[in-house]
Design a protein around this motif. Sequence first.
Motif, short mmCIF file in Angstrom:
data_model
loop_
_atom_site.label_atom_id
_atom_site.label_comp_id
_atom_site.label_asym_id
_atom_site.label_seq_id
_atom_site.Cartn_x
_atom_site.Cartn_y
_atom_site.Cartn_z
N ARG A 188 -40.06 56.07 -4.55
CA ARG A 188 -40.22 54.72 -5.38
C ARG A 188 -40.05 55.38 -6.98
O ARG A 188 -40.29 56.69 -7.09
CB ARG A 188 -41.48 54.10 -5.43
N HIS A 264 -45.34 58.01 -3.11
CA HIS A 264 -44.02 57.81 -3.00
C HIS A 264 -43.06 58.34 -4.34
O HIS A 264 -42.06 58.45 -3.76
CB HIS A 264 -43.68 56.09 -2.78
N ASP A 271 -43.87 54.97 4.80
CA ASP A 271 -44.64 53.92 5.29
C ASP A 271 -43.84 53.61 6.81
O ASP A 271 -42.80 52.95 6.69
CB ASP A 271 -44.70 52.42 4.47
N ASP A 296 -55.01 52.62 3.98
CA ASP A 296 -53.60 52.25 3.67
C ASP A 296 -52.98 52.67 5.16
O ASP A 296 -52.43 53.69 5.26
CB ASP A 296 -52.72 52.90 2.66
N HIS A 299 -48.98 53.76 6.06
CA HIS A 299 -48.84 55.10 4.94
C HIS A 299 -49.23 56.46 5.38
O HIS A 299 -50.31 56.62 5.46
CB HIS A 299 -49.65 54.86 3.47
ZN LIG Z 1 -47.01 54.02 1.15
#
Ligand SMILES: [Zn+2]
Length: 330
Positions: A188, A264, A271, A296, A299
């Motif tokens: 990301r 990320h 994920d 999470d 993840h």
């Molecule tokens: Zn994640």
Amino acid sequence: MNLIVNRTAVFFGLMFLIGSMAGCYKPVANTSAEERDQPEAAITETRAESDSEMGNTSENVNKTETLSMDAPAPSAGGFRGNVEANLKRFGLDLTSVADESNPVQSRILREYGAVLLTTAAPPSKIMFTSESQVEAFQAKAEIGSGTLGGVTIELQREALSALQNAAEQAKAAGFTITPRDGQEAARRSYAKTLDLWNSRFLKACDHWTGKGRLSKAEADRLKSLPIGQQVEEVLEIEKKGIYFNTFFNNSILSSVAAPGTSQHISMLAFDASEYGNPAVRKILAENGWFRTVQNDEPHFTYLGRKESDLGPLGLKKVAKGSGEYWVPDL
Ligand SMILES: [Zn+2]
């Protein structure tokens, strides 16, 4: 004649060796679209810039040489000692990566810090505060791109290769490993993490202003703050029960990472849709992928370590809900 042939062979042998050594450090085949579009000179420039971003000085050894060094085995000193040893490969230390006098960064270190023990390139900041910092880090890392479940994802090359091995093992065992929510399951940008944060933060500002718990002036002031300070103040306000998560009933950090802190961004997180399957989690763990962020569930973080080394590296296993997480023992 023989002598000439031998000299020629040695010459070409040397040229080949130099050529292949240079090749080791070049971003080749699998580099990201952005990198591919850049002329060679631009890449060199970005790398030089990122060296200074990473706090390196001219005395430090060449970055590309340190990148090829293996991660150190577990040693005494707990989480901090092992993180320091791991960061040293990149000319970094814990104080430059995380400002623990800052309450937000201290919390992020405790909650997301396991990633600093990765055998790949650890994030140079536990909290990146600008797109240019993230770009500098991502430009330096070796990025791999591959297709998983019909989706093209990008990760640090070492992490991607371990994930692809895991996917093959899973396939042989009759399972799949596929990205959850498409491309965003892996790499990301900083902007993406900021968007995600704002999707909660701005909505909560409106919600609490509407309820009369937050004045319009206070909401505007919060919105205008530099991001690090904004996160800090939001967490402070939450102590009064004014929550910024999706349902306004829990900390914003329970529903989204603070901008610039997501694993990320470091291209070391994935994920997985199949996170609920213990057999898949076992295969991921065998390939260095572990869950390191509590609650999470989908993840996974690329640590590149053997599970038996995680305790000695200073992580502790926390059993929660349907599975377990490895978090810094701080
Ligand atoms: Zn994640």
